[in-house]
Design a protein around this motif. Sequence first.
Motif, PDB file in Angstrom:
ATOM      1  N   ARG A 187      26.373  86.279 146.533  1.00 24.51           N
ATOM      2  CA  ARG A 187      25.876  87.838 146.177  1.00 24.51           C
ATOM      3  C   ARG A 187      26.994  88.898 146.290  1.00 24.51           C
ATOM      4  N   MET A 188      28.456  88.431 146.614  1.00 25.72           N
ATOM      5  CA  MET A 188      29.307  89.669 146.870  1.00 25.72           C
ATOM      6  C   MET A 188      29.451  90.312 145.567  1.00 25.72           C
ATOM      7  N   SER A 189      29.816  91.646 146.062  1.00 27.77           N
ATOM      8  CA  SER A 189      29.910  92.670 145.153  1.00 27.77           C
ATOM      9  C   SER A 189      31.059  93.373 145.247  1.00 27.77           C
ATOM     10  N   PRO A 190      31.600  94.097 144.121  1.00 30.99           N
ATOM     11  CA  PRO A 190      33.125  94.766 144.178  1.00 30.99           C
ATOM     12  C   PRO A 190      33.429  95.304 145.321  1.00 30.99           C
ATOM     13  N   SER A 191      32.159  95.658 146.258  1.00 37.07           N
ATOM     14  CA  SER A 191      32.335  96.836 147.241  1.00 37.07           C
ATOM     15  C   SER A 191      32.412  95.705 148.815  1.00 37.07           C
ATOM     16  N   GLU A 192      32.427  94.528 148.587  1.00 36.87           N
ATOM     17  CA  GLU A 192      32.429  93.486 149.760  1.00 36.87           C
ATOM     18  C   GLU A 192      33.609  93.612 150.477  1.00 36.87           C
ATOM     19  N   HIS A 193      33.496  93.481 151.724  1.00 36.21           N
ATOM     20  CA  HIS A 193      34.664  93.471 152.474  1.00 36.21           C
ATOM     21  C   HIS A 193      34.590  92.228 153.664  1.00 36.21           C
ATOM     22  N   ALA A 194      35.655  91.962 153.896  1.00 39.33           N
ATOM     23  CA  ALA A 194      35.841  90.572 154.797  1.00 39.33           C
ATOM     24  C   ALA A 194      35.555  91.281 156.060  1.00 39.33           C
ATOM     25  N   GLU A 195      35.407  90.347 157.086  1.00 36.26           N
ATOM     26  CA  GLU A 195      35.225  90.588 158.684  1.00 36.26           C
ATOM     27  C   GLU A 195      36.438  91.323 159.052  1.00 36.26           C
ATOM     28  N   GLY A 237      22.991 101.855 148.393  1.00 33.96           N
ATOM     29  CA  GLY A 237      22.883 101.333 146.901  1.00 33.96           C
ATOM     30  C   GLY A 237      22.804 102.197 145.956  1.00 33.96           C
ATOM     31  N   LEU A 238      22.204 103.551 146.075  1.00 34.74           N
ATOM     32  CA  LEU A 238      22.351 104.303 144.822  1.00 34.74           C
ATOM     33  C   LEU A 238      23.895 104.926 144.783  1.00 34.74           C
ATOM     34  N   PHE A 239      24.571 105.182 145.695  1.00 34.03           N
ATOM     35  CA  PHE A 239      25.934 105.656 145.736  1.00 34.03           C
ATOM     36  C   PHE A 239      26.882 104.365 145.055  1.00 34.03           C
ATOM     37  N   HIS A 240      26.534 103.100 145.465  1.00 34.18           N
ATOM     38  CA  HIS A 240      27.336 102.036 144.785  1.00 34.18           C
ATOM     39  C   HIS A 240      26.875 101.919 143.150  1.00 34.18           C
ATOM     40  N   LEU A 241      25.627 102.225 142.793  1.00 35.66           N
ATOM     41  CA  LEU A 241      25.402 102.201 141.490  1.00 35.66           C
ATOM     42  C   LEU A 241      25.938 103.088 140.658  1.00 35.66           C
ATOM     43  N   LEU A 242      25.905 104.458 141.072  1.00 35.78           N
ATOM     44  CA  LEU A 242      26.426 105.531 140.455  1.00 35.78           C
ATOM     45  C   LEU A 242      28.030 105.557 140.332  1.00 35.78           C
ATOM     46  N   HIS A 243      28.383 104.835 141.523  1.00 34.88           N
ATOM     47  CA  HIS A 243      30.093 104.739 141.566  1.00 34.88           C
ATOM     48  C   HIS A 243      30.664 103.886 140.535  1.00 34.88           C
ATOM     49  N   SER A 244      29.822 102.764 140.495  1.00 35.14           N
ATOM     50  CA  SER A 244      30.230 101.542 139.573  1.00 35.14           C
ATOM     51  C   SER A 244      30.444 101.900 138.283  1.00 35.14           C
ATOM     52  N   SER A 245      29.699 102.944 137.944  1.00 29.19           N
ATOM     53  CA  SER A 245      30.010 103.244 135.998  1.00 29.19           C
ATOM     54  C   SER A 245      31.379 103.924 136.142  1.00 29.19           C
ATOM     55  N   SER A 246      31.828 104.367 137.253  1.00 28.13           N
ATOM     56  CA  SER A 246      32.940 105.568 137.148  1.00 28.13           C
ATOM     57  C   SER A 246      34.056 105.025 137.726  1.00 28.13           C
ATOM     58  N   ALA A 247      33.807 103.579 138.453  1.00 24.58           N
ATOM     59  CA  ALA A 247      35.171 103.108 139.359  1.00 24.58           C
ATOM     60  C   ALA A 247      36.433 102.783 138.408  1.00 24.58           C
ATOM     61  N   SER A 248      37.564 102.780 139.266  1.00 25.55           N
ATOM     62  CA  SER A 248      38.822 102.336 138.492  1.00 25.55           C
ATOM     63  C   SER A 248      38.616 101.076 138.154  1.00 25.55           C
ATOM     64  N   GLN A 249      39.013 100.759 136.961  1.00 29.54           N
ATOM     65  CA  GLN A 249      38.900  99.249 136.406  1.00 29.54           C
ATOM     66  C   GLN A 249      40.414  98.678 136.364  1.00 29.54           C
ATOM     67  N   PRO A 250      40.194  97.446 136.658  1.00 28.73           N
ATOM     68  CA  PRO A 250      41.479  96.590 136.582  1.00 28.73           C
ATOM     69  C   PRO A 250      42.177  96.633 135.209  1.00 28.73           C
ATOM     70  N   SER A 251      43.441  96.709 134.940  1.00 26.67           N
ATOM     71  CA  SER A 251      44.160  96.513 133.674  1.00 26.67           C
ATOM     72  C   SER A 251      43.669  95.344 132.924  1.00 26.67           C
ATOM     73  N   THR A 252      43.545  95.588 131.566  1.00 24.07           N
ATOM     74  CA  THR A 252      42.873  94.476 130.691  1.00 24.07           C
ATOM     75  C   THR A 252      44.202  94.179 129.852  1.00 24.07           C
ATOM     76  N   ALA A 253      45.396  94.375 130.353  1.00 22.26           N
ATOM     77  CA  ALA A 253      46.618  93.649 129.859  1.00 22.26           C
ATOM     78  C   ALA A 253      46.485  92.247 129.820  1.00 22.26           C
ATOM     79  N   GLN A 254      47.011  91.811 128.769  1.00 21.17           N
ATOM     80  CA  GLN A 254      47.301  90.076 128.564  1.00 21.17           C
ATOM     81  C   GLN A 254      48.361  89.706 129.563  1.00 21.17           C
ATOM     82  N   PRO A 255      48.127  88.416 129.824  1.00 24.60           N
ATOM     83  CA  PRO A 255      49.390  87.996 130.593  1.00 24.60           C
ATOM     84  C   PRO A 255      50.627  87.699 129.728  1.00 24.60           C
ATOM     85  N   ALA A 256      51.664  87.958 130.576  1.00 24.84           N
ATOM     86  CA  ALA A 256      52.915  88.037 129.808  1.00 24.84           C
ATOM     87  C   ALA A 256      53.416  86.753 129.174  1.00 24.84           C
TER      88      ALA A 256
END
Length: 502
Positions: A345-353, A266-285
């Motif tokens: 409750r899924m977070s950006p680190s959630e993975h499917a089975e 949980g600590l690793f996730h919290l610290l990493h989420s602040s520096s994780a690569s973020q999706p592009s904010t480019a507007q749709p074409a």
Amino acid sequence: MTAQLLKTLLAGHRKLGVILSLALLSWALTGMLHPIMSATQPQPTQRTPPPQTLTLKTAIPLPTLLQQAGWRSVQQASAVTLDPQLTAYRVKLSGRPAAHYYNAQTGQTIAQGERLDATRLALWYTGKPLEQVQDARLITAFDDDYPAVNRLLPVWKITFADGLRAYIDPSQARLATLSNDRKMWLARLFRLGHTWSWGQTEWPEKRPVMAAYLIATLVLTIGGILLFVRIKNTRNQRLRQQPVRRWHRRMGMGLSVMILCWVGSGLFHLLHSSSASQPSTAQPAAFLVSSLSLSAWQAATAQPIARIDLVPLARHAQLGQAAWLTQPINAQLTGNMTAMSHSARMSPSEHAEHRHHAPTAQSIPQMTLLDAHSGQPVPVLQQARQLAAFYTGQPATGQATWITEFGGEYGFINKRLPVIKVETTAPDHLRVYIEPSSGVLAAQVNDGDAREGWVFSTLHKGNWMPVAKPVRDVLLGLTAFAVALLVLMGLGVWWQRRRRND
């Protein structure tokens, strides 16, 4: 270790435990909600869009209709079968959340067309009759019933008489999620107690405060292990007369490994989420209507098809080079697979089975991409590389691979399938996932993101357990209950000692 030092550590362990007790109870009790949410969430009766056959050779060409309507540019365009006798063109303009619908045979505007389309899809996914629909409205912002974890906007919220709510993305005939009051309140309780958030906004001091509590919990757990080892329970006669203290120590030692896994990940996730690569904010074409040739449309619709979408072939600032993406009849419809989430409750680190498998010739979606101006066919993988280069600013010369199921670093949280994974030359091995049927950047992941995702999935979600997910959920829920009981027992020991000293 001297007796005085041991006494000091024991006193510090007690005080720190009392200070952290509220946070630990909050995390443990809301962690127990996970198996409850998984078991009670509403389920769709259908998981893929309704099949359709589009025969557009005799219909008004969409480029012609757009010119007649006076539109200079469009953001989305597709064809959809609203009922067996009515085929419509769906056209979305830049800056307008709702799309326009036109009769493909007459060119007339269909009043409330998107509302009708969203309701049709909601009935398909839920299996409910039209008579149970109470309300249908366009949603353009996330809220507690449709939180940001669902990612897709805008969507239509279709409310039924029994309280079930279906969130529909008409642009891809996609079910975003199902909800009801029970799911909404369980999710609210989870976010309040587990992530310390209410609503869709976060208080700015949350990350450092939560990180401090997690670090203190690690110290508390490691200190408890050291004290258990140094204090010989067999020689402490007082423990025989104090079963609460005895069982508190035993349970603490038995749960210590799982607590370390939960808190550390949980600590690793919290610290990493602040520096994780973020999706592009480019507007749709946006696509110029003048660039859509009649010959390209006729080539794309010469045969009956299952779906047709106007997608970007490449991007230049806010304008896109247009292409027609078609899917043949009876092709795999994984491209529009429902995006309904398994859990609130899924977070950006959630993975499917399931993990990714190498796509076979049968599993690769059958899609044809035609340049909307020249009518020339273009490989779909080429489209993905060009869009990846635009979104990331990195040369996308690496391997491009179809992803047809959720798993691994591309979990269910990302909502879109199928996608194409494109590797870049970035130093952190950045890879991006492009959805061909919309041209959207579905996700971007680097090595750090993948590492954190694996740690969170394995240690926090318990994916190391070689059992089925329902069984694992129950085991994790029971363990969380045991942690809550451990905290209460510790508070009981502290209270007894305080009364005795008084």
